[in-house]
Design a protein around this motif. Structure first.
Motif, PDB file in Angstrom:
ATOM      1  N   MET A 158     -14.180  -4.837  -0.790  1.00 10.35           N
ATOM      2  CA  MET A 158     -14.244  -3.231  -0.882  1.00 10.35           C
ATOM      3  C   MET A 158     -12.787  -2.929  -1.765  1.00 10.35           C
ATOM      4  SD  MET A 158     -13.790  -0.576   2.215  1.00 10.35           S
ATOM      5  CE  MET A 158     -15.206  -1.135   2.783  1.00 10.35           C
ATOM      6  N   SER A 159     -12.948  -2.113  -2.922  1.00 17.25           N
ATOM      7  CA  SER A 159     -11.991  -1.793  -3.680  1.00 17.25           C
ATOM      8  C   SER A 159     -11.094  -0.710  -3.004  1.00 17.25           C
ATOM      9  CB  SER A 159     -12.538  -0.969  -5.050  1.00 17.25           C
ATOM     10  OG  SER A 159     -13.144   0.004  -4.600  1.00 17.25           O
ATOM     11  N   SER A 160      -9.948  -0.419  -3.474  1.00 15.55           N
ATOM     12  CA  SER A 160      -9.015   0.425  -2.977  1.00 15.55           C
ATOM     13  C   SER A 160      -9.732   1.999  -3.029  1.00 15.55           C
ATOM     14  CB  SER A 160      -7.746   0.675  -3.590  1.00 15.55           C
ATOM     15  OG  SER A 160      -7.767   0.734  -5.010  1.00 15.55           O
ATOM     16  N   ASP A 161     -10.390   2.107  -4.140  1.00 13.55           N
ATOM     17  CA  ASP A 161     -11.326   3.585  -3.997  1.00 13.55           C
ATOM     18  C   ASP A 161     -12.216   3.757  -3.008  1.00 13.55           C
ATOM     19  OD1 ASP A 161      -9.933   3.901  -6.416  1.00 13.55           O
ATOM     20  OD2 ASP A 161     -11.862   4.061  -7.733  1.00 13.55           O
ATOM     21  N   LYS A 162     -13.010   2.748  -2.687  1.00 12.23           N
ATOM     22  CA  LYS A 162     -13.934   2.851  -1.535  1.00 12.23           C
ATOM     23  C   LYS A 162     -13.199   2.853  -0.245  1.00 12.23           C
ATOM     24  CE  LYS A 162     -17.819   0.170  -3.648  1.00 12.23           C
ATOM     25  NZ  LYS A 162     -18.420  -0.864  -3.478  1.00 12.23           N
ATOM     26  N   ARG A 163     -11.827   2.259   0.078  1.00  9.86           N
ATOM     27  CA  ARG A 163     -11.120   2.351   1.055  1.00  9.86           C
ATOM     28  C   ARG A 163     -10.740   3.984   1.520  1.00  9.86           C
ATOM     29  NH1 ARG A 163      -9.584  -3.074  -0.331  1.00  9.86           N
ATOM     30  NH2 ARG A 163      -7.736  -2.036  -1.361  1.00  9.86           N
ATOM     31  N   LEU A 164     -10.257   4.331   0.132  1.00 14.67           N
ATOM     32  CA  LEU A 164      -9.766   5.608   0.303  1.00 14.67           C
ATOM     33  C   LEU A 164     -10.941   6.655   0.641  1.00 14.67           C
ATOM     34  CD1 LEU A 164      -7.113   5.452  -2.388  1.00 14.67           C
ATOM     35  CD2 LEU A 164      -6.632   6.243  -0.242  1.00 14.67           C
ATOM     36  N   ASN A 165     -11.941   6.435  -0.069  1.00 14.74           N
ATOM     37  CA  ASN A 165     -13.074   7.199   0.074  1.00 14.74           C
ATOM     38  C   ASN A 165     -13.598   7.231   1.698  1.00 14.74           C
ATOM     39  OD1 ASN A 165     -13.527   8.207  -2.289  1.00 14.74           O
ATOM     40  ND2 ASN A 165     -14.752   6.519  -2.996  1.00 14.74           N
ATOM     41  N   ASN A 166     -13.644   5.994   2.252  1.00 13.60           N
ATOM     42  CA  ASN A 166     -13.886   6.043   3.420  1.00 13.60           C
ATOM     43  C   ASN A 166     -13.125   6.796   4.479  1.00 13.60           C
ATOM     44  OD1 ASN A 166     -16.267   4.476   3.254  1.00 13.60           O
ATOM     45  ND2 ASN A 166     -15.152   2.510   3.194  1.00 13.60           N
ATOM     46  N   ALA A 167     -11.625   6.670   4.301  1.00 13.87           N
ATOM     47  CA  ALA A 167     -10.553   7.125   5.094  1.00 13.87           C
ATOM     48  C   ALA A 167     -10.928   8.782   4.750  1.00 13.87           C
ATOM     49  CB  ALA A 167      -9.281   6.956   4.418  1.00 13.87           C
ATOM     50  N   TYR A 168     -11.249   9.187   3.641  1.00 10.90           N
ATOM     51  CA  TYR A 168     -11.528  10.789   3.529  1.00 10.90           C
ATOM     52  C   TYR A 168     -12.825  11.121   4.258  1.00 10.90           C
ATOM     53  CZ  TYR A 168     -12.620  15.169   1.174  1.00 10.90           C
ATOM     54  OH  TYR A 168     -12.758  16.527   1.026  1.00 10.90           O
ATOM     55  N   LYS A 169     -13.567  10.294   4.294  1.00 10.99           N
ATOM     56  CA  LYS A 169     -15.015  10.641   4.853  1.00 10.99           C
ATOM     57  C   LYS A 169     -14.850  10.810   6.433  1.00 10.99           C
ATOM     58  CE  LYS A 169     -18.124   8.706   1.476  1.00 10.99           C
ATOM     59  NZ  LYS A 169     -18.820   7.604   1.195  1.00 10.99           N
ATOM     60  N   ARG A 170     -13.910   9.640   7.028  1.00 13.08           N
ATOM     61  CA  ARG A 170     -13.569   9.999   8.454  1.00 13.08           C
ATOM     62  C   ARG A 170     -12.671  10.712   8.735  1.00 13.08           C
ATOM     63  NH1 ARG A 170     -14.680   4.076   7.774  1.00 13.08           N
ATOM     64  NH2 ARG A 170     -12.586   3.542   7.147  1.00 13.08           N
TER      65      ARG A 170
ATOM     66  N   THR B 298      -2.550  10.565   4.502  1.00 14.00           N
ATOM     67  CA  THR B 298      -2.898   9.327   4.915  1.00 14.00           C
ATOM     68  C   THR B 298      -1.853   8.208   4.865  1.00 14.00           C
ATOM     69  OG1 THR B 298      -4.726   7.455   4.734  1.00 14.00           O
ATOM     70  CG2 THR B 298      -3.837   8.258   2.769  1.00 14.00           C
ATOM     71  N   HIS B 299      -1.670   7.069   5.232  1.00 16.06           N
ATOM     72  CA  HIS B 299      -0.500   6.225   5.228  1.00 16.06           C
ATOM     73  C   HIS B 299      -0.658   5.983   3.569  1.00 16.06           C
ATOM     74  CE1 HIS B 299       2.611   3.818   6.432  1.00 16.06           C
ATOM     75  NE2 HIS B 299       1.997   2.567   5.902  1.00 16.06           N
ATOM     76  N   GLY B 300      -1.541   5.526   3.109  1.00 16.78           N
ATOM     77  CA  GLY B 300      -1.376   4.741   1.791  1.00 16.78           C
ATOM     78  C   GLY B 300      -1.626   3.448   1.609  1.00 16.78           C
ATOM     79  N   HIS B 301      -1.922   2.604   2.848  1.00 14.91           N
ATOM     80  CA  HIS B 301      -1.970   1.219   2.631  1.00 14.91           C
ATOM     81  C   HIS B 301      -3.535   0.953   2.108  1.00 14.91           C
ATOM     82  CE1 HIS B 301      -3.542   2.491   6.495  1.00 14.91           C
ATOM     83  NE2 HIS B 301      -4.032   1.155   6.767  1.00 14.91           N
ATOM     84  N   GLN B 302      -4.411   1.714   2.134  1.00 17.59           N
ATOM     85  CA  GLN B 302      -5.803   1.614   1.677  1.00 17.59           C
ATOM     86  C   GLN B 302      -5.681   1.084   0.143  1.00 17.59           C
ATOM     87  OE1 GLN B 302      -4.672   4.488   3.108  1.00 17.59           O
ATOM     88  NE2 GLN B 302      -6.003   4.810   4.732  1.00 17.59           N
ATOM     89  N   ALA B 303      -4.747   1.450  -0.549  1.00 17.44           N
ATOM     90  CA  ALA B 303      -4.331   1.086  -1.811  1.00 17.44           C
ATOM     91  C   ALA B 303      -3.746  -0.408  -1.915  1.00 17.44           C
ATOM     92  CB  ALA B 303      -3.781   1.977  -2.831  1.00 17.44           C
ATOM     93  N   ASP B 304      -3.577  -1.096  -0.919  1.00 18.97           N
ATOM     94  CA  ASP B 304      -2.841  -2.426  -0.710  1.00 18.97           C
ATOM     95  C   ASP B 304      -3.684  -3.181   0.064  1.00 18.97           C
ATOM     96  OD1 ASP B 304      -1.023  -4.239  -0.213  1.00 18.97           O
ATOM     97  OD2 ASP B 304       0.582  -3.000   0.201  1.00 18.97           O
ATOM     98  N   PHE B 305      -4.307  -4.329  -0.857  1.00 20.75           N
ATOM     99  CA  PHE B 305      -5.294  -5.051  -0.037  1.00 20.75           C
ATOM    100  C   PHE B 305      -4.996  -5.766   0.914  1.00 20.75           C
ATOM    101  CE2 PHE B 305      -7.436  -9.258   0.411  1.00 20.75           C
ATOM    102  CZ  PHE B 305      -8.851  -8.715   0.604  1.00 20.75           C
ATOM    103  N   MET B 306      -3.620  -6.527   0.788  1.00 18.38           N
ATOM    104  CA  MET B 306      -3.126  -7.568   1.759  1.00 18.38           C
ATOM    105  C   MET B 306      -2.669  -6.745   3.181  1.00 18.38           C
ATOM    106  SD  MET B 306      -3.663 -10.706   1.341  1.00 18.38           S
ATOM    107  CE  MET B 306      -2.665 -11.125   2.949  1.00 18.38           C
TER     108      MET B 306
END
Length: 300
Positions: A1-13, A160-168
């Motif tokens: 899952m890309s960082s874009d998708k992780r941020l999108n999911n955070a926004y939706k939830r 948001t925290h921002g770790h969605q843009a940080d895979f590890m």
């Protein structure tokens, strides 16, 4: 899952909180509250943080904590952290009782994503004086993100925290936690920094910020406020509206973002010396205030 998708999911939830030009918010993140050991980076700033938070409580602010509030990589459980900084949690309890406390989890307190963990550790605490359980943060909920939505103009502020843009630090947080507990915490006592943190890895910091800004551009220049990298950011109107509130573990100071009466500011609290040699805690305005309406979002 890309960082874009992780941020999108955070926004939706995300949880939505309505606000208007009478509202007042203080945003802190990356407190990393620990157990008051040599590895507890928050301990040096706890008096500054407590004074600032008390100021905001007394002046009617709502408190949004944008993740990594508690250091649950270095510490196995919440209890020693609570015992080390009990006065702070009792103040947070007062915010919570007045519905003025809004919590987001980050990578260092990702366990708060589990409501059962929060219920077990944060709803109550043992009060030795009374020899029984007492209410702490009863019914508290943690979120991956929060949207502040203006009642009149509909403008959204994405928190948001921002770790969605940080895979590890998103998918591999358990592995990083293991490294911190076993390897880096003992070395930290001797002054050796943890390289898994983007706050201490300049290349990784730049990558995380670039991914978030790219996501903002894809989402109608949505005003976004994050933490994670510990680097304060305050864009000019017309720039990509990516803000960062910094952290509460800067050397001898803490930084945060205030949203007051429709404007946004980057602030710092630190210890300063008076003319007579005594010390005081002071608030310093670093950037702003700037009207939130100056950060216009694109229409569909």
């Amino acid at each position: 899952m890309s960082s874009d998708k992780r941020l999108n999911n955070a926004y939706k939830r995300a949880k939505t909180i309505a606000f208007d030009d009478t509202s007042k918010f203080i945003l802190f993140s990356d407190c990393h509250r620990g157990d008051n050991s040599f590895a507890d980076e928050f301990a040096n700033n706890r008096n500054i943080y407590f004074h600032a938070l008390k100021h905001y409580f007394n002046n009617g602010f709502q408190y949004c904590e944008l993740g990594d509030g508690d250091e649950l990589w270095e510490n196995m459980t919440f209890e020693p952290i609570f015992e080390a900084h009990k006065n702070i949690y009792m103040l947070m309890k007062r915010f919570h009782e007045e519905n003025r406390l809004h919590m987001i989890f980050g990578n260092h307190d990702m366990v708060y994503k589990n409501p059962a963990y929060v219920k077990k550790h944060l709803y109550t605490y043992f009060e030795p004086k009374d020899e029984k359980e007492a209410t702490l943060l009863d019914q508290l909920q943690f979120h991956e993100a929060i949207i502040l939505k203006h009642r009149e103009n509909g403008q959204e502020i994405f928190l948001t925290h921002g770790h969605q843009a940080d895979f590890m630090n998103y998918h591999g947080w358990r592995f990083n936690r293991f490294l911190v507990r076993i390897l880096w915490k003992p070395l930290q006592v001797w002054g050796i920094a943890d390289p898994t943190s983007p706050a201490r890895n300049h290349r990784e910091l730049i990558k995380v910020e670039r991914r978030i800004k790219r996501w903002i551009l894809k989402n109608k220049l949505l005003v976004t406020i994050a933490g994670h990298t510990h680097r304060p950011r305050f864009p000019e109107p017309g720039d990509i509206p990516f803000f960062n509130d910094g952290s509460c573990v800067h050397p001898r100071s803490i930084t945060g973002i205030e949203i007051v009466h429709g404007s946004i500011s980057l602030i710092k609290w630190q210890i300063a010396t008076k003319e007579d040699g005594t010390l005081q805690i002071v608030r310093i305005l670093l950037e702003g205030p700037q009207q939130l309406s100056d950060y216009v979002q694109k229409e569909d």
